[in-house]
Motif scaffolding. Structure first.
Motif, PDB file in Angstrom:
ATOM      1  N   THR A   1       0.314   6.192   5.291  1.00  0.00           N
ATOM      2  CA  THR A   1      -0.211   4.826   5.244  1.00  0.00           C
ATOM      3  C   THR A   1      -0.062   4.134   6.588  1.00  0.00           C
TER       4      THR A   1
ATOM      5  N   TYR B   1      -4.138  -0.641  -7.172  1.00  0.00           N
ATOM      6  CA  TYR B   1      -4.997  -0.773  -5.984  1.00  0.00           C
ATOM      7  C   TYR B   1      -6.131  -1.772  -6.270  1.00  0.00           C
TER       8      TYR B   1
ATOM      9  N   ALA C   1      -8.943   2.853 -11.207  1.00  0.00           N
ATOM     10  CA  ALA C   1      -9.446   1.643 -10.566  1.00  0.00           C
ATOM     11  C   ALA C   1     -10.724   1.149 -11.246  1.00  0.00           C
TER      12      ALA C   1
ATOM     13  N   ILE D   1     -13.492  -2.650  -5.027  1.00  0.00           N
ATOM     14  CA  ILE D   1     -13.391  -1.193  -4.881  1.00  0.00           C
ATOM     15  C   ILE D   1     -14.773  -0.616  -4.613  1.00  0.00           C
TER      16      ILE D   1
ATOM     17  N   PHE E   1       0.825  -1.216   0.000  1.00  0.00           N
ATOM     18  CA  PHE E   1       0.000   0.000   0.000  1.00  0.00           C
ATOM     19  C   PHE E   1       0.853   1.256   0.000  1.00  0.00           C
TER      20      PHE E   1
ATOM     21  N   ALA F   1      -1.876   4.118 -10.139  1.00  0.00           N
ATOM     22  CA  ALA F   1      -2.024   3.714  -8.739  1.00  0.00           C
ATOM     23  C   ALA F   1      -3.386   3.059  -8.530  1.00  0.00           C
ATOM     24  N   GLY F   2      -4.419   3.627  -9.143  1.00  0.00           N
ATOM     25  CA  GLY F   2      -5.759   3.057  -9.023  1.00  0.00           C
ATOM     26  C   GLY F   2      -5.814   1.647  -9.588  1.00  0.00           C
TER      27      GLY F   2
ATOM     28  N   VAL G   1      -6.559  -5.200  -4.083  1.00  0.00           N
ATOM     29  CA  VAL G   1      -7.624  -5.385  -3.101  1.00  0.00           C
ATOM     30  C   VAL G   1      -8.752  -6.250  -3.663  1.00  0.00           C
TER      31      VAL G   1
ATOM     32  N   ILE H   1       1.822   1.847  -3.550  1.00  0.00           N
ATOM     33  CA  ILE H   1       0.715   2.398  -4.349  1.00  0.00           C
ATOM     34  C   ILE H   1       0.515   3.874  -4.005  1.00  0.00           C
ATOM     35  N   ASN H   2       0.555   4.189  -2.715  1.00  0.00           N
ATOM     36  CA  ASN H   2       0.387   5.583  -2.306  1.00  0.00           C
ATOM     37  C   ASN H   2       1.561   6.448  -2.750  1.00  0.00           C
TER      38      ASN H   2
ATOM     39  N   TYR I   1      -7.411   8.572  -9.460  1.00  0.00           N
ATOM     40  CA  TYR I   1      -7.196   7.294  -8.772  1.00  0.00           C
ATOM     41  C   TYR I   1      -8.407   6.391  -9.017  1.00  0.00           C
TER      42      TYR I   1
ATOM     43  N   SER J   1     -13.356   4.968  -1.422  1.00  0.00           N
ATOM     44  CA  SER J   1     -11.898   5.046  -1.486  1.00  0.00           C
ATOM     45  C   SER J   1     -11.413   6.190  -2.362  1.00  0.00           C
TER      46      SER J   1
END
Lengths: 321, 291
Positions: free
Chosen positions: A273, A230, A73, A237, A40, A226-227, A234, A43-44, A69, A241
């Motif tokens: 984070t 992510y 995603a 989504i 994470f 990044a999205g 995960v 990604i951040n 972002y 977020s």
């Protein structure tokens, strides 16, 4: 300002140390939870790097970065999840979409400045967030989107925490190199000029609007990337977020880490984070402590932690000398 | 036709709330050039304060009103003294993050004090609703609109005719020059935050009976307030008032005629349109800085 020979060596040393540190961390950490947190952070860092180019170097505030972002995603979720497109193709499409949206939105918005630019980007971010929530047939609405496939190359799947960790951090490293190249390029110098004083930059022949637009599109592309990572990490989504608070968190990463610094982006992403994880012990008081830390850092070290610590060290050295 | 009139009435009611929030923000911007992202939380504190004092402890309404407003005013003063005044380099990004940090702290406090469940309150009076051409106006709506008008009027007179008001305007124009003429600019800053906190609390108190009161009710309220203030032109009190009413009516029409989900988006679409077409807002005296 910068001596050519020495800076290359310094950069080389820094980069080597960074790569070694990442490899070591990935190899040594066995705990999946920790690996997850570190992924994470990666990604951040991508988010913070993108926004840092815009805020730190060009001096333009964006309170709507969460939108890009989210676009990254959701684009990959819809394409690969609903339509079965290869995720990597979806990544290309997600980036293209984010860059396109950034172009359309940035053209009028980046003509604004200061608070007005902040509010303009905030409004854009909110509209995109509401779209994710309301376009239920496409995005799954408020309850979120399930069924995002895992990433893989050929028959190899990025299943274990470790392989995904390495994947993300490899991309982070590549992005850092690209950011450095941009900063040292003609565009980078134009950005610095705009940050210093936009009117003067324009008078010197810098096409301020198009440079700002370019960097806005670049930061949107990083946000979408990044999205993408992510979403495939995960595998679920939801609009929450990518809302206002997400955008604010990104701004916080950039500012806490220290603006106009690539390492600052890494540090800021790591702090923001890790903080909620550390604060879990405070249970219901988590929000209060988080807010107080945020305010405290801004009041005491408005330049961010990297610069703030350096300043403190300088002061300490002066005192001793 | 009745529907349309009904949308109009409910739009004006919610618009008056946005107007009060926007007036507080606009007034603060005018005197300190600060955009306060914790403003919605002042309204939340006002509403939840009333929930406790009037709804649960059954104090008389005027007393509960005064106590809630005083409480929020104290919160505002503490906020100014310990979070805003120590900032050495007040640039927009730093201030935005500090006020956002404050809003998180305020929400966290409210969550611990009042819990996460929404609470509702009865209207201020049990008067009959008024019916006009088939559309219904509840008395609470009239109170809200009245409060907005009184607040905007009072602030207008304050800035126009009192020495303190003029001193605050002077600080806004040039802090250093104001200080040189003997205006205590620090105290003026405190005063400005105080007035804005009070106006926020008033907004919260008046809407408490018509909304569900929760610890996170302030965020959207604050953001809508910004939209209203921007639409009217930041720094203009009557602009903020008109912006609020306009926003409320358009939202209500949008929710009724298009879809209730799109309601929230209308404010932000309107905000973007205003920023692109006339960045100074509809009622601004001067154009905003723009290239």
């Amino acid at each position: 300002m910068k001596g050519t020979g020495s800076i290359i060596n310094k950069g080389l040393v820094q980069n080597t140390l960074f790569v070694l540190a990442v490899i070591l961390m990935g190899a040594m950490v066995e705990n999946t939870y920790l690996l997850q947190i570190m992924t994470f952070i990666g990604i951040n860092t991508l988010l913070a790097l993108g926004l840092n180019m815009l805020m730190g170097y060009a001096g333009q505030v964006s309170l709507g970065q969460g939108a890009f972002y989210g676009i990254g995603a959701y684009a990959t979720a819809i394409l690969s999840g609903t339509h079965g497109v290869s995720p990597w193709l979806a990544l290309v499409f997600a980036i293209a979409l984010a860059v396109g949206v950034a172009w359309v939105v940035g053209r009028p918005t980046l003509r604004l400045s200061g608070y007005y630019l902040g509010m303009g980007t905030l409004g854009f971010g909110m509209i995109v967030h509401i779209f994710f929530r309301e376009a239920g047939s496409l995005t799954g609405g408020a309850s979120g989107f399930v069924g995002i496939p895992m990433l893989g190359i050929g028959s190899f799947m990025f299943e274990g925490g470790r392989s995904y960790f390495y994947l993300v951090w490899a991309v982070v490293f590549g992005t850092m190199l690209v950011c450095r190249r941009i900063i040292d390029s003609k565009t980078g110098r134009a950005l610095a000029a705009i940050h210093g004083r936009e009117n003067a930059a324009v008078a010197l022949g810098v096409d301020a609007h198009s440079v700002k637009l370019t960097i806005f599109m670049f930061s949107a592309a990083l946000g979408a990337m990044a999205g993408f990572f992510y979403a495939h990490f995960v595998l679920f989504i939801s609009p929450d977020s990518f809302g206002f608070m997400a955008s604010i968190k990104m701004v916080t990463m950039v500012v806490i880490g220290g603006m106009a610094s690539v390492w600052g982006a890494v540090l800021g992403a790591a702090v923001i984070t890790l903080l909620p994880e550390v604060l879990h012990g405070f249970a219901d008081y988590e929000m209060i402590v988080f807010g107080v830390i945020l305010m405290g850092v801004m009041i005491v070290m408005p330049q961010g932690l990297t610069q703030g610590v350096v300043d403190q060290y300088d002061r300490y050295r002066k005192k001793r000398a | 036709m009745e529907d349309l009139l009904q949308y109009l009435f409910s739009g004006i009611t919610i618009g008056a709330v946005y107007a009060v929030v926007a007036i507080g923000l606009s007034m603060l911007y005018r005197s300190t050039e600060l955009i306060n992202f914790a403003h919605g939380e002042f309204a939340m504190f006002g509403a939840l304060g009333l929930v406790t004092l009037w709804g649960q402890l059954h104090l008389p309404l005027p007393l509960a009103f005064v106590l809630s407003v005083t409480g929020v005013a104290c919160v505002g003063m503490v906020f100014e003294r310990f979070a805003l005044r120590p900032v050495k380099d007040p640039n927009p990004i730093t201030l935005v993050i500090i006020t956002v940090g404050a809003s998180i702290v305020f929400r966290g406090i409210a969550m611990n004090v009042w819990g996460k469940d929404p609470v509702s309150l009865p209207p201020f009076s049990d008067l009959e609703s008024i019916e006009i051409a088939g559309a219904v106006i509840v008395p609470q709506s009239l109170y809200i609109v009245g409060a907005a008008l009184v607040l905007a009027g009072t602030l207008h007179l304050f800035f126009r005719y009192t020495i303190q008001g003029k001193a605050m305007t002077a600080c806004a124009v040039n802090k250093k020059a104001a200080w040189l003429t003997g205006i205590p600019s620090e105290r003026m800053g405190l005063f400005a935050v105080l007035i804005s906190a009070v106006s926020g609390a008033v907004a919260g108190i008046f809407i408490a009976p018509v909304t569900m009161n929760t610890y996170d009710m302030g965020t959207m309220l604050g953001l809508k307030g910004f939209c209203a203030a921007m639409i009217g032109g930041l720094g203009s009190l009557w602009g903020a008032f008109a912006g609020g009413i306009l926003l409320g009516v358009l939202e209500s029409l949008g929710a009724g005629l298009i879809s209730s989900g799109s309601k929230d988006a209308i404010a932000f679409v309107l905000l973007l349109l205003i920023l692109y077409l006339c960045p100074g807002g509809l009622f601004a005296q001067k154009q905003a800085e723009r290239f």
